[in-house]
Design a protein around this motif. Structure first.
Motif, PDB file in Angstrom:
ATOM      1  N   LEU A 172       0.821  -1.211   0.000  1.00 24.65           N
ATOM      2  CA  LEU A 172       0.000   0.000   0.000  1.00 24.65           C
ATOM      3  C   LEU A 172       0.854   1.260   0.000  1.00 24.65           C
ATOM      4  O   LEU A 172       0.508   2.262  -0.646  1.00 24.65           O
ATOM      5  CB  LEU A 172      -0.946  -0.008   1.194  1.00 24.65           C
ATOM      6  CG  LEU A 172      -2.019  -1.112   1.146  1.00 24.65           C
ATOM      7  CD1 LEU A 172      -2.867  -1.092   2.409  1.00 24.65           C
ATOM      8  CD2 LEU A 172      -2.900  -0.938  -0.078  1.00 24.65           C
ATOM      9  N   ASP A 173       1.972   1.209   0.694  1.00 24.90           N
ATOM     10  CA  ASP A 173       2.884   2.349   0.674  1.00 24.90           C
ATOM     11  C   ASP A 173       3.438   2.563  -0.736  1.00 24.90           C
ATOM     12  O   ASP A 173       3.503   3.693  -1.235  1.00 24.90           O
ATOM     13  CB  ASP A 173       4.030   2.105   1.655  1.00 24.90           C
ATOM     14  CG  ASP A 173       5.025   3.263   1.678  1.00 24.90           C
ATOM     15  OD1 ASP A 173       4.597   4.398   1.951  1.00 24.90           O
ATOM     16  OD2 ASP A 173       6.215   3.025   1.406  1.00 24.90           O
ATOM     17  N   ARG A 174       3.790   1.482  -1.385  1.00 27.75           N
ATOM     18  CA  ARG A 174       4.290   1.566  -2.758  1.00 27.75           C
ATOM     19  C   ARG A 174       3.205   2.048  -3.702  1.00 27.75           C
ATOM     20  O   ARG A 174       3.472   2.804  -4.648  1.00 27.75           O
ATOM     21  CB  ARG A 174       4.828   0.209  -3.201  1.00 27.75           C
ATOM     22  CG  ARG A 174       6.083  -0.237  -2.462  1.00 27.75           C
ATOM     23  CD  ARG A 174       6.564  -1.593  -2.933  1.00 27.75           C
ATOM     24  NE  ARG A 174       6.942  -1.554  -4.336  1.00 27.75           N
ATOM     25  CZ  ARG A 174       6.382  -2.306  -5.278  1.00 27.75           C
ATOM     26  NH1 ARG A 174       5.394  -3.148  -4.954  1.00 27.75           N
ATOM     27  NH2 ARG A 174       6.776  -2.224  -6.526  1.00 27.75           N
ATOM     28  N   ALA A 175       1.981   1.615  -3.462  1.00 24.03           N
ATOM     29  CA  ALA A 175       0.864   2.030  -4.314  1.00 24.03           C
ATOM     30  C   ALA A 175       0.655   3.542  -4.234  1.00 24.03           C
ATOM     31  O   ALA A 175       0.468   4.211  -5.259  1.00 24.03           O
ATOM     32  CB  ALA A 175      -0.410   1.294  -3.905  1.00 24.03           C
ATOM     33  N   GLU A 176       0.680   4.084  -3.029  1.00 23.31           N
ATOM     34  CA  GLU A 176       0.490   5.530  -2.867  1.00 23.31           C
ATOM     35  C   GLU A 176       1.598   6.308  -3.576  1.00 23.31           C
ATOM     36  O   GLU A 176       1.341   7.327  -4.240  1.00 23.31           O
ATOM     37  CB  GLU A 176       0.449   5.887  -1.380  1.00 23.31           C
ATOM     38  CG  GLU A 176      -0.794   5.373  -0.669  1.00 23.31           C
ATOM     39  CD  GLU A 176      -0.859   5.851   0.778  1.00 23.31           C
ATOM     40  OE1 GLU A 176      -0.206   6.867   1.084  1.00 23.31           O
ATOM     41  OE2 GLU A 176      -1.558   5.219   1.580  1.00 23.31           O
ATOM     42  N   LYS A 177       2.829   5.855  -3.458  1.00 24.08           N
ATOM     43  CA  LYS A 177       3.943   6.541  -4.113  1.00 24.08           C
ATOM     44  C   LYS A 177       3.843   6.429  -5.631  1.00 24.08           C
ATOM     45  O   LYS A 177       4.161   7.386  -6.357  1.00 24.08           O
ATOM     46  CB  LYS A 177       5.269   5.955  -3.617  1.00 24.08           C
ATOM     47  CG  LYS A 177       5.555   6.265  -2.145  1.00 24.08           C
ATOM     48  CD  LYS A 177       6.857   5.615  -1.694  1.00 24.08           C
ATOM     49  CE  LYS A 177       7.131   5.929  -0.232  1.00 24.08           C
ATOM     50  NZ  LYS A 177       8.363   5.239   0.262  1.00 24.08           N
ATOM     51  N   THR A 208      -6.811  -0.408  -2.384  1.00 23.01           N
ATOM     52  CA  THR A 208      -6.389  -0.004  -3.730  1.00 23.01           C
ATOM     53  C   THR A 208      -7.558   0.607  -4.488  1.00 23.01           C
ATOM     54  O   THR A 208      -7.367   1.560  -5.261  1.00 23.01           O
ATOM     55  CB  THR A 208      -5.812  -1.190  -4.517  1.00 23.01           C
ATOM     56  OG1 THR A 208      -6.739  -2.291  -4.488  1.00 23.01           O
ATOM     57  CG2 THR A 208      -4.469  -1.633  -3.954  1.00 23.01           C
ATOM     58  N   ALA A 209      -8.761   0.098  -4.267  1.00 20.95           N
ATOM     59  CA  ALA A 209      -9.939   0.693  -4.906  1.00 20.95           C
ATOM     60  C   ALA A 209     -10.117   2.135  -4.453  1.00 20.95           C
ATOM     61  O   ALA A 209     -10.382   3.027  -5.265  1.00 20.95           O
ATOM     62  CB  ALA A 209     -11.188  -0.132  -4.592  1.00 20.95           C
TER      63      ALA A 209
END
Length: 462
Positions: A172-177, A208-209
């Motif tokens: 999730l941290d990677r997704a936000e970045k 992620t949604a």
């Protein structure tokens, strides 16, 4: 023969283009023109009017050509190009036996070359945008982004967010970045991706949604593609994959459901009611699928969908033809439906509908003032298209990549007569051949079907 030359189109300043016709959402418009400047369409309208209102521009006449939106590939895997032919004759769920091992064998150089090779093929086939569903190669996704930029194609770039097996604890941290990493990039648009619903925890599917919805991006997930996946979901959750995503709040306009070939009437309703988008991938169904997505029913129900290659072959015209043909064979013949959506349906969903499905409907997919100048110049003087009675049908049934004279992305010519502008396409292909042999050789690929030659010898022996 047309006397059009690439030097007329390959400048850096504004262009006033006068083709024989422009393909607009309402259909082909004869005697129309466009003004292209700073990467976008600055004006679209009758040629006489645009010539009069832009006296400072020298008109570039494009005799014998149609100017049309570029195709949008709503589902691709750019780093799988080295193994496209490994899918031939294979049963379903080949990602477990072919794609995951192959991508795992790629290093940074081979991942870049594989992605650029796929982008090159896509441009040759008239695609100006591709949605990459995320690579499993152990490289930074910037490698794929760089390949797309260098090729000159627009890319919706997925970041794989699988975490069901604790393979990606910081997902999730990677997704936000990732979602803010490409702010301001003219060609790369971030997206999140989950291989299949069971590859991520419910918490990650929900989060992620939300992240995608908040940032105006999409989450790409392979959904209801194969019988085995549907059955695993029923055993685990008592729900089919699409139903499961709905139950946890993951459906919505931010979701791009890849394939969706196995849909019940209730699931069609869920798609329509939630605004979820689908990538209809007819060639993938033919090559290694269990079914054909009910795209004509989706169109009738107002389900948002685009057309995707799934990395099979990068030819927009052949994809549109496959989209119509698959519907006719799977649904039209048994119901006596001789139209199956007609040509306009498949052109619409290969362009504007595809752009909407991948989250770029406000950016591309249509020849309209203010949108990105992503377009094709198609020669309509060839034997297949010259005798025109219904151009949308003819483009779907008789169009081909060799009729594409030029491909423009973000207002710049990227391809001329099948060759890239500004870089060496044949050299890339030669490099890819060498790297592909090495990558496939070290990958633990397991094929079920023998090569065509071996299969023939086996048949002859019997």
């Amino acid at each position: 023969m047309n006397q059009l030359t690439d030097d007329l189109l390959n400048g850096s300043g504004p262009l006033l283009l006068l083709p024989d016709a422009v393909l607009l959402p309402e259909g082909p418009a004869d005697g129309h023109a466009v003004v292209v400047a700073d990467g976008s369409f600055r004006a679209v309208g009758p040629a006489e009017e645009l010539v009069r209102t832009h006296p400072h521009l020298d008109p570039v006449r494009l005799p014998g050509h149609l100017l049309m939106p570029g195709f949008v590939d709503a589902h691709h895997h750019l780093t799988q190009s080295f193994g496209s032919a490994l899918a031939f004759g294979e049963p379903s769920e080949i990602f477990r036996r072919v794609w995951v091992p192959l991508e795992g064998a790629l290093d940074e150089e081979s991942a870049y070359v594989a992605a650029k090779l796929a982008a090159f093929e896509a441009l040759r086939g008239g695609f100006t945008t591709v949605a990459d569903a995320g690579t499993r190669a152990g490289v930074d996704v910037e490698v794929v982004a760089s390949a797309a930029r260098d090729a000159g194609i627009r890319c919706v770039l997925g970041l794989v967010c699988n975490d069901a097996d604790d393979e990606n604890p910081s997902v999730l941290d990677r997704a936000e970045k990732h979602l803010v990493r490409y702010d301001g990039d003219p060609l790369v648009h971030p997206s999140l991706a989950v291989s299949i619903p069971e590859a991520a925890t419910e918490a990650t599917l929900r989060r992620t949604a939300r992240l995608a919805a908040e940032s105006g991006a999409v989450v790409q997930i392979h959904v209801n593609e194969h019988l085995a996946g549907v059955e695993r979901s029923l055993v685990r959750h008592g729900l089919r994959p699409l139903e499961h995503l709905h139950s946890i709040g993951a459906l919505g306009p931010q979701l791009l459901a890849a394939h969706a070939t196995l849909l019940t009437p209730r699931e069609l309703t869920l798609l329509a009611d939630t605004g979820t988008a689908v990538s209809y991938n007819p060639v993938a169904s033919a090559w290694k699928g269990n079914a054909v997505a009910p795209a004509t029913a989706m169109a009738e129900r107002g389900v948002r969908f685009g057309l995707g290659t799934d990395g099979t072959r990068g030819d927009g015209f052949r994809l549109a033809d496959a989209a119509e043909s698959a519907q006719r064979l799977a649904y039209g013949l048994v119901t006596g439906d001789s139209s199956c959506g007609a040509g306009w349906t498949w052109l619409e969903h290969a362009t504007r509908g595809g752009a909407d499905a991948v989250g770029l409907g406000a950016r591309t997919g249509t020849v309209a003032e203010g949108l990105a100048a992503d377009f094709l110049l198609v020669d309509v003087t060839n034997p297949e298209l010259a005798l025109s009675w219904d151009l949308p049908w003819e483009l779907v049934r008789r169009g081909n990549r060799d009729q594409i004279t030029a491909v423009f992305v973000e207002g710049r010519m990227r391809l001329w007569c099948g060759r890239p502008v500004g870089w060496d396409g044949p050299a890339l292909v030669r490099q890819a051949v060498a790297l592909a042999r090495a990558a496939v050789g070290r990958a633990a690929v397991t094929r079920v079907h023998p090569t065509s030659t071996a299969a023939r010898e086996r048949s002859t022996a019997r």
